[in-house]
Design an enzyme around this catalytic site. Structure first.
Site, mmCIF file in Angstrom:
data_model
loop_
_atom_site.group_PDB
_atom_site.id
_atom_site.type_symbol
_atom_site.label_atom_id
_atom_site.label_comp_id
_atom_site.label_asym_id
_atom_site.label_seq_id
_atom_site.Cartn_x
_atom_site.Cartn_y
_atom_site.Cartn_z
ATOM 1 N N TYR A 54 -24.346 -2.569 0.029
ATOM 2 C CA TYR A 54 -25.760 -2.352 -0.279
ATOM 3 C C TYR A 54 -25.995 -1.986 -1.741
ATOM 4 O O TYR A 54 -27.137 -1.961 -2.198
ATOM 5 C CB TYR A 54 -26.342 -1.257 0.613
ATOM 6 C CG TYR A 54 -26.231 -1.554 2.081
ATOM 7 C CD1 TYR A 54 -26.541 -2.817 2.589
ATOM 8 C CD2 TYR A 54 -25.800 -0.582 2.973
ATOM 9 C CE1 TYR A 54 -26.417 -3.092 3.938
ATOM 10 C CE2 TYR A 54 -25.681 -0.849 4.327
ATOM 11 C CZ TYR A 54 -25.988 -2.102 4.800
ATOM 12 O OH TYR A 54 -25.867 -2.370 6.136
ATOM 13 N N HIS A 109 -16.786 -3.134 7.570
ATOM 14 C CA HIS A 109 -18.189 -3.493 7.771
ATOM 15 C C HIS A 109 -18.371 -4.700 8.695
ATOM 16 O O HIS A 109 -19.376 -4.812 9.403
ATOM 17 C CB HIS A 109 -18.835 -3.781 6.414
ATOM 18 C CG HIS A 109 -20.314 -3.630 6.404
ATOM 19 N ND1 HIS A 109 -21.012 -3.174 5.318
ATOM 20 C CD2 HIS A 109 -21.252 -3.860 7.349
ATOM 21 C CE1 HIS A 109 -22.308 -3.140 5.599
ATOM 22 N NE2 HIS A 109 -22.474 -3.558 6.825
#
Length: 284
Positions: A54, A109
């Site tokens: 992010y 992730h």
């Protein structure tokens, strides 16, 4: 603040610094992201969930420093995505950006980078187990792993993932239900991001409409109803908002009991109107 019963104490709910607070360009610190995290901490969140991909770990680090909350009172999660071929380096970079000596939870992730880079999942998980041994992380887990991905990992693992973090709300329940049941059978805690997607991305849909119809029955908000629905399924909800009042609502989501009939109806409507927002491979 609720605490998940299994494994290391995981505060519930978590504040997700994810796609809604994605940093699109490198450079100066984004004060909007910093202030959102500070507001979440001020409202009472102690579990902050972020990720390498992010691009906002530095902002989270600034917020943690400025908020001046003792590190021992916080639960910080981050994830590795792009750098699965060098997890020790990725971990150290995340720690540097966050300004902390350790992570409470560190996740792979997604399994997709392993397939793309032709790296065995077992190799990545071994690096996570090694990281756990260094003390730089206090628990390790995965995110967006399907049942076959988990089965592959578990073949050679010596440590079971503490968590599998997935998109979770009524409109992905059809695909998520067997995965949640598999995880729970293995002692893996399930965390759910995007729990409010039916309200945000399908506001006129049947799930959102039914959720809103329950507000007067329970005297709570539609937000609290969907968070409670996720938690009723044994899933830790991860939510994001920039509004302080909404943050307080989220923290108070467990103040009532959803009737089983309403829990079941939300699940049924979700199955009938499947709509996934993230990680499309989870439907494969």
């Amino acid at each position: 603040m609720l605490i998940a019963a299994m494994g290391p104490k995981i505060p519930v709910p978590a504040y997700g610094v994810g796609t809604a607070l994605f940093k699109k360009e490198k450079g100066e610190i984004n004060r909007t992201i910093v202030d959102s995290v500070k507001n979440a901490l001020a409202a009472g969140f102690i579990h902050i969930d972020c990720a390498e991909v992010y691009g906002n770990e530095e902002e989270v680090g600034v917020a943690l420093k400025e908020a001046n909350v003792p590190r021992s009172k916080l639960f910080i999660t981050s994830k590795v995505m792009h750098n699965v071929d060098n997890i020790p380096e990725a971990l150290n970079e995340s720690l540097r950006k966050l300004g902390t000596d350790y992570l409470d939870l560190y996740l792979l992730h997604s399994p997709i980078p392993f397939y793309e880079k032709k790296i065995p999942i077992s190799e990545g998980w071994k690096a996570m187990e090694t990281a756990l041994g260094t003390g730089l992380v206090h628990s390790v887990g995965v995110s967006n792993f399907r049942i076959p991905d988990l089965e592959e990992l578990l073949k050679t693992s010596t440590i079971t993932p503490r968590v599998n973090q997935i998109e979770f709300h009524p409109q992905v329940y059809k695909a998520a239900k067997p995965l949640v049941e598999f995880c729970q059978s293995k002692g893996i805690i399930v965390e759910g991001y995007g729990p409010l997607s039916p309200l945000v991305r399908d506001a006129q849909g049947p799930v959102a409409e039914f959720t809103k119809s329950l507000e007067s029955k329970y005297h709570v908000s539609d937000t609290q109803i969907l968070l409670k629905w996720a938690y009723s399924k044994g899933v830790i909800p991860i939510t994001t908002t920039s509004k302080i009042e909404r943050m307080k609502e989220c923290l108070n989501f467990d103040s009532f009991t959803l009737d089983k009939a309403d829990i079941d109806e939300l699940g049924t409507l979700g199955v009938q109107h499947h709509k996934r927002t993230f990680m499309k491979h989870m439907d494969e």
